[in-house]
Design a protein around this motif. Structure first.
Motif, PDB file in Angstrom:
ATOM      1  N   LYS A  96      32.083  53.052  -0.302  1.00  0.00           N
ATOM      2  CA  LYS A  96      32.015  54.255  -1.214  1.00  0.00           C
ATOM      3  C   LYS A  96      32.952  55.178  -0.682  1.00  0.00           C
ATOM      4  O   LYS A  96      33.475  55.504   0.393  1.00  0.00           O
ATOM      5  N   ALA A  97      33.673  55.872  -1.879  1.00  0.00           N
ATOM      6  CA  ALA A  97      34.735  57.008  -1.588  1.00  0.00           C
ATOM      7  C   ALA A  97      34.082  58.236  -1.079  1.00  0.00           C
ATOM      8  O   ALA A  97      33.040  58.688  -1.291  1.00  0.00           O
ATOM      9  N   THR A  98      34.886  58.815  -0.135  1.00  0.00           N
ATOM     10  CA  THR A  98      34.564  60.178   0.636  1.00  0.00           C
ATOM     11  C   THR A  98      35.265  61.182   0.079  1.00  0.00           C
ATOM     12  O   THR A  98      36.564  61.004  -0.401  1.00  0.00           O
ATOM     13  N   GLY A  99      35.052  62.286   0.090  1.00  0.00           N
ATOM     14  CA  GLY A  99      35.819  63.553  -0.228  1.00  0.00           C
ATOM     15  C   GLY A  99      35.998  63.579  -1.954  1.00  0.00           C
ATOM     16  O   GLY A  99      35.223  63.381  -2.503  1.00  0.00           O
ATOM     17  N   SER A 100      37.190  64.490  -2.096  1.00  0.00           N
ATOM     18  CA  SER A 100      37.245  65.042  -3.535  1.00  0.00           C
ATOM     19  C   SER A 100      37.752  64.014  -4.310  1.00  0.00           C
ATOM     20  O   SER A 100      38.629  63.204  -4.080  1.00  0.00           O
ATOM     21  N   ARG A 101      36.919  63.556  -5.436  1.00  0.00           N
ATOM     22  CA  ARG A 101      37.293  62.401  -6.248  1.00  0.00           C
ATOM     23  C   ARG A 101      38.685  62.689  -6.978  1.00  0.00           C
ATOM     24  O   ARG A 101      39.527  61.891  -7.128  1.00  0.00           O
ATOM     25  N   ILE A 102      38.861  64.215  -7.604  1.00  0.00           N
ATOM     26  CA  ILE A 102      39.847  64.463  -8.343  1.00  0.00           C
ATOM     27  C   ILE A 102      41.045  64.650  -7.427  1.00  0.00           C
ATOM     28  O   ILE A 102      42.242  64.262  -7.662  1.00  0.00           O
ATOM     29  N   GLY A 103      40.961  64.932  -5.975  1.00  0.00           N
ATOM     30  CA  GLY A 103      41.735  64.909  -5.121  1.00  0.00           C
ATOM     31  C   GLY A 103      42.524  63.578  -4.682  1.00  0.00           C
ATOM     32  O   GLY A 103      43.698  63.631  -4.679  1.00  0.00           O
ATOM     33  N   LEU A 104      41.614  62.490  -4.689  1.00  0.00           N
ATOM     34  CA  LEU A 104      42.211  61.498  -4.293  1.00  0.00           C
ATOM     35  C   LEU A 104      42.857  60.715  -5.556  1.00  0.00           C
ATOM     36  O   LEU A 104      43.797  60.241  -5.592  1.00  0.00           O
ATOM     37  N   ASP A 105      42.388  61.146  -6.858  1.00  0.00           N
ATOM     38  CA  ASP A 105      43.170  60.594  -8.001  1.00  0.00           C
ATOM     39  C   ASP A 105      44.548  61.266  -8.220  1.00  0.00           C
ATOM     40  O   ASP A 105      45.415  60.613  -8.380  1.00  0.00           O
ATOM     41  N   LEU A 106      44.446  62.394  -7.889  1.00  0.00           N
ATOM     42  CA  LEU A 106      45.642  63.006  -7.947  1.00  0.00           C
ATOM     43  C   LEU A 106      46.602  62.756  -6.967  1.00  0.00           C
ATOM     44  O   LEU A 106      47.982  62.480  -7.150  1.00  0.00           O
ATOM     45  N   GLY A 107      46.339  62.423  -5.841  1.00  0.00           N
ATOM     46  CA  GLY A 107      47.072  62.244  -4.663  1.00  0.00           C
ATOM     47  C   GLY A 107      47.703  60.601  -4.862  1.00  0.00           C
ATOM     48  O   GLY A 107      48.861  60.408  -4.350  1.00  0.00           O
ATOM     49  N   MET A 108      46.879  59.820  -5.546  1.00  0.00           N
ATOM     50  CA  MET A 108      47.360  58.539  -5.947  1.00  0.00           C
ATOM     51  C   MET A 108      48.516  58.643  -6.812  1.00  0.00           C
ATOM     52  O   MET A 108      49.281  57.852  -6.934  1.00  0.00           O
ATOM     53  N   ALA A 109      48.408  59.427  -7.904  1.00  0.00           N
ATOM     54  CA  ALA A 109      49.259  59.628  -8.896  1.00  0.00           C
ATOM     55  C   ALA A 109      50.573  60.104  -8.263  1.00  0.00           C
ATOM     56  O   ALA A 109      51.767  59.591  -8.534  1.00  0.00           O
ATOM     57  N   ALA A 110      50.372  61.068  -7.487  1.00  0.00           N
ATOM     58  CA  ALA A 110      51.726  61.631  -6.637  1.00  0.00           C
ATOM     59  C   ALA A 110      52.249  60.697  -5.804  1.00  0.00           C
ATOM     60  O   ALA A 110      53.590  60.342  -5.850  1.00  0.00           O
ATOM     61  N   ALA A 111      51.405  59.704  -5.401  1.00  0.00           N
ATOM     62  CA  ALA A 111      52.036  58.752  -4.495  1.00  0.00           C
ATOM     63  C   ALA A 111      52.921  57.650  -5.039  1.00  0.00           C
ATOM     64  O   ALA A 111      53.884  57.337  -4.547  1.00  0.00           O
ATOM     65  N   ILE A 112      52.384  57.221  -6.177  1.00  0.00           N
ATOM     66  CA  ILE A 112      53.273  56.246  -6.706  1.00  0.00           C
ATOM     67  C   ILE A 112      54.666  56.839  -7.227  1.00  0.00           C
ATOM     68  O   ILE A 112      55.889  56.156  -6.974  1.00  0.00           O
ATOM     69  N   LEU A 113      54.750  58.138  -7.662  1.00  0.00           N
ATOM     70  CA  LEU A 113      56.012  58.807  -7.872  1.00  0.00           C
ATOM     71  C   LEU A 113      56.598  59.139  -6.675  1.00  0.00           C
ATOM     72  O   LEU A 113      58.105  58.927  -6.736  1.00  0.00           O
ATOM     73  N   ILE A 114      56.116  59.271  -5.531  1.00  0.00           N
ATOM     74  CA  ILE A 114      56.732  59.242  -4.297  1.00  0.00           C
ATOM     75  C   ILE A 114      57.502  57.911  -3.746  1.00  0.00           C
ATOM     76  O   ILE A 114      58.585  57.952  -3.490  1.00  0.00           O
ATOM     77  N   ASP A 115      56.707  56.931  -4.027  1.00  0.00           N
ATOM     78  CA  ASP A 115      57.212  55.700  -3.806  1.00  0.00           C
ATOM     79  C   ASP A 115      58.663  55.379  -4.485  1.00  0.00           C
ATOM     80  O   ASP A 115      59.455  54.663  -4.240  1.00  0.00           O
ATOM     81  N   LEU A 116      58.363  55.762  -5.825  1.00  0.00           N
ATOM     82  CA  LEU A 116      59.534  55.733  -6.717  1.00  0.00           C
ATOM     83  C   LEU A 116      60.791  56.481  -6.133  1.00  0.00           C
ATOM     84  O   LEU A 116      61.974  56.267  -6.313  1.00  0.00           O
ATOM     85  N   ALA A 117      60.289  57.613  -5.831  1.00  0.00           N
ATOM     86  CA  ALA A 117      61.693  58.593  -5.308  1.00  0.00           C
ATOM     87  C   ALA A 117      62.258  57.745  -3.731  1.00  0.00           C
ATOM     88  O   ALA A 117      63.386  57.948  -3.611  1.00  0.00           O
ATOM     89  N   LEU A 118      61.120  57.515  -2.975  1.00  0.00           N
ATOM     90  CA  LEU A 118      61.655  56.892  -2.027  1.00  0.00           C
ATOM     91  C   LEU A 118      62.721  55.456  -2.235  1.00  0.00           C
ATOM     92  O   LEU A 118      63.590  55.352  -1.577  1.00  0.00           O
ATOM     93  N   ALA A 119      62.371  54.771  -3.415  1.00  0.00           N
ATOM     94  CA  ALA A 119      63.243  53.830  -3.604  1.00  0.00           C
ATOM     95  C   ALA A 119      64.404  54.147  -4.772  1.00  0.00           C
ATOM     96  O   ALA A 119      65.076  53.448  -5.053  1.00  0.00           O
ATOM     97  N   ASN A 120      64.563  55.495  -4.646  1.00  0.00           N
ATOM     98  CA  ASN A 120      65.853  56.057  -5.438  1.00  0.00           C
ATOM     99  C   ASN A 120      65.509  55.617  -6.971  1.00  0.00           C
ATOM    100  O   ASN A 120      66.554  55.619  -7.677  1.00  0.00           O
TER     101      ASN A 120
END
Length: 228
Positions: free
Chosen positions: A21-45
């Motif tokens: 089961k997920a812990t913590g803020s559901r919306i926080g995790l969803d926003l964090g994952m969306a940001a993480a994908i964009l950050i991975d794209l930035a890391l890959a130029n």
């Protein structure tokens, strides 16, 4: 071990290994994952933060990751949007997509339970603990060491703070305050927050800009934390 996407790292940290089961803020995790994908794209130029305040594609070459490549194609084809707008556009059903990929690779398993005879509840306990163990080891080294971490770990630490996911670290109370200070120190020295100039950042300025703007967008979307 081959690194996994930042969004998967966040999700594995957020889900309890045993209960699934997920812990913590559901919306926080969803926003964090969306940001993480964009950050991975930035890391890959692949994407960058432009002077006009929008995230834009600088190289549309696919990475070979299904989820990241779908986001890259969407950013390239759509009209320009700010980091905050992209977070809202990308977060819906993202968790389901990433969980499906992790299940397909045998990292977690889908436990489908029925409650009250009609309500289906899914849990995702860990099947292969090696990935999460590597993530936690990397974060632990960053939190207790005297050297600054690599770009991906610095970005992950910053996302944990912005998405209010520090409880996912499962630290004892006596270590939580110091860990928070260290996480903020990492974010500051990476140029994501604070007064460190991009020229003095431990990561590339192009990456620092993307992470900084996405981190602020997450915090703005979550609002002011309630006092304890």
């Amino acid at each position: 071990m081959t690194p996994i996407p930042l969004a998967e790292e966040l999700l594995l940290l957020a889900y309890d290994d045993q209960t699934g089961k997920a812990t913590g803020s559901r919306i926080g995790l969803d926003l964090g994952m969306a940001a993480a994908i964009l950050i991975d794209l930035a890391l890959a130029n692949r994407v960058a933060y432009a002077a006009d305040g929008y995230l834009k594609v600088v190289d549309a070459t696919p990475l070979g990751d299904v989820v990241a490549d779908a986001v890259l194609a969407k950013v390239a084809a759509d009209e320009p949007h700010t980091p905050a707008q992209w977070l809202q556009r990308l977060r819906h059903r993202l968790r389901t997509r990433i969980l499906e990929d992790l299940c397909d690779r045998g990292v977690v398993r889908d436990v489908d339970e029925t409650q009250l005879g009609v309500i289906h509840v899914h849990r995702y306990p860990t099947s292969d603990p090696a990935y999460e163990a590597e993530i936690r080891q990397r974060l632990a080294a960053a939190l207790v060491g005297n050297t600054l971490p690599d770009e991906r770990t610095a970005a992950l630490a910053t996302l944990l703070v912005a998405a209010r996911m520090e409880p996912a670290l499962k630290l004892p109370p006596e270590d939580a305050d110091r860990a928070h200070e260290r996480l903020e120190e990492i974010a500051s020295n990476a140029g994501f927050v604070g007064d460190v100039s991009l020229e003095d950042s431990i990561v590339r300025p192009s990456v620092a800009l993307v992470v900084a703007t996405l981190g602020r967008a997450i915090q703005a979307a979550l609002g002011t934390p309630k006092p304890l």
